[in-house]
Design a protein around this motif. Sequence first.
Motif, PDB file in Angstrom:
ATOM      1  N   ASN A  25     -31.388 -25.131  13.925  1.00 47.00           N
ATOM      2  CA  ASN A  25     -31.533 -25.459  15.347  1.00 47.00           C
ATOM      3  C   ASN A  25     -32.954 -25.137  15.821  1.00 47.00           C
ATOM      4  O   ASN A  25     -33.779 -24.620  15.062  1.00 47.00           O
ATOM      5  N   ASP A  26     -33.228 -25.417  17.085  1.00 47.09           N
ATOM      6  CA  ASP A  26     -34.568 -25.217  17.641  1.00 47.09           C
ATOM      7  C   ASP A  26     -35.007 -23.753  17.591  1.00 47.09           C
ATOM      8  O   ASP A  26     -36.166 -23.456  17.323  1.00 47.09           O
ATOM      9  N   ARG A  27     -34.079 -22.830  17.834  1.00 49.85           N
ATOM     10  CA  ARG A  27     -34.411 -21.406  17.825  1.00 49.85           C
ATOM     11  C   ARG A  27     -34.845 -20.976  16.415  1.00 49.85           C
ATOM     12  O   ARG A  27     -35.848 -20.282  16.249  1.00 49.85           O
ATOM     13  N   GLU A  28     -34.114 -21.429  15.398  1.00 46.89           N
ATOM     14  CA  GLU A  28     -34.472 -21.100  14.017  1.00 46.89           C
ATOM     15  C   GLU A  28     -35.811 -21.730  13.632  1.00 46.89           C
ATOM     16  O   GLU A  28     -36.603 -21.138  12.909  1.00 46.89           O
ATOM     17  N   MET A  29     -36.051 -22.929  14.139  1.00 44.99           N
ATOM     18  CA  MET A  29     -37.302 -23.636  13.863  1.00 44.99           C
ATOM     19  C   MET A  29     -38.491 -22.851  14.436  1.00 44.99           C
ATOM     20  O   MET A  29     -39.536 -22.727  13.794  1.00 44.99           O
ATOM     21  N   GLU A  30     -38.322 -22.304  15.634  1.00 41.47           N
ATOM     22  CA  GLU A  30     -39.398 -21.546  16.278  1.00 41.47           C
ATOM     23  C   GLU A  30     -39.720 -20.254  15.534  1.00 41.47           C
ATOM     24  O   GLU A  30     -40.836 -19.746  15.622  1.00 41.47           O
ATOM     25  N   GLU A  31     -38.758 -19.709  14.791  1.00 40.11           N
ATOM     26  CA  GLU A  31     -38.976 -18.469  14.051  1.00 40.11           C
ATOM     27  C   GLU A  31     -39.784 -18.685  12.770  1.00 40.11           C
ATOM     28  O   GLU A  31     -40.267 -17.724  12.180  1.00 40.11           O
ATOM     29  N   LEU A  32     -39.926 -19.939  12.346  1.00 42.65           N
ATOM     30  CA  LEU A  32     -40.670 -20.250  11.130  1.00 42.65           C
ATOM     31  C   LEU A  32     -42.142 -20.495  11.439  1.00 42.65           C
ATOM     32  O   LEU A  32     -42.486 -21.042  12.487  1.00 42.65           O
ATOM     33  N   ALA A  33     -42.992 -20.118  10.513  1.00 40.15           N
ATOM     34  CA  ALA A  33     -44.426 -20.371  10.631  1.00 40.15           C
ATOM     35  C   ALA A  33     -44.780 -21.538   9.722  1.00 40.15           C
ATOM     36  O   ALA A  33     -44.641 -21.438   8.498  1.00 40.15           O
TER      37      ALA A  33
END
Length: 191
Positions: A25-33
């Motif tokens: 999801n978007d939240r998990e995507m934001e946690e990735l660099a």
Amino acid sequence: MIKYLPYCVLLLLFCACDQPYRKINDREMEELAVQDTLVSNAKWMVLQAGESPQDKFPQLLVKTLQSDKCYLFNYDCELENSLTIRHYTLELILGPEEKRRKNGIWMYAEFYTEGTFPFQNKGTRFAVDSMPKSWNKKNPTREGMYYFEGNELKLFSEQSDKKFNEARKSGFYFIPNNGKLFDRIYLNGLD
């Protein structure tokens, strides 16, 4: 009907874990660099992403642009080309003496069936780094799985775990290049 619901949920969970990737999801995507953009076209972007910009073991991240979905691939996946990702399924471990590894891996596979129906057990025994004594020719480098028969290496099938298990043919095999079996995941099939 309701008494079977827990079994159906377990079956769905079991089947869902079978893929070498998962939708994020978007939240998990934001946690990735995001470290690098490997492919970018009108349909998708394939990115290298990790927990930080310095992550030494990044994963593949595929973002579909038309449906706006993101898929995070396991560590055993790599980009083959702009349309395909390889998922390595079987890596044969070699001992400290890798004398017989010449641009690939030789192995002996013995397919077996033990027991009687309905208690049959099927499997494969491997002897890695085993090669026929009579083999003295150059090993092939073309992708595929080769079967030794009649003092010749014959292209047996594609270099996939699925084809290897379908054949169930005991004998010597040569797997070129990195010596790993893999399955292909086509990016067109993600949506």
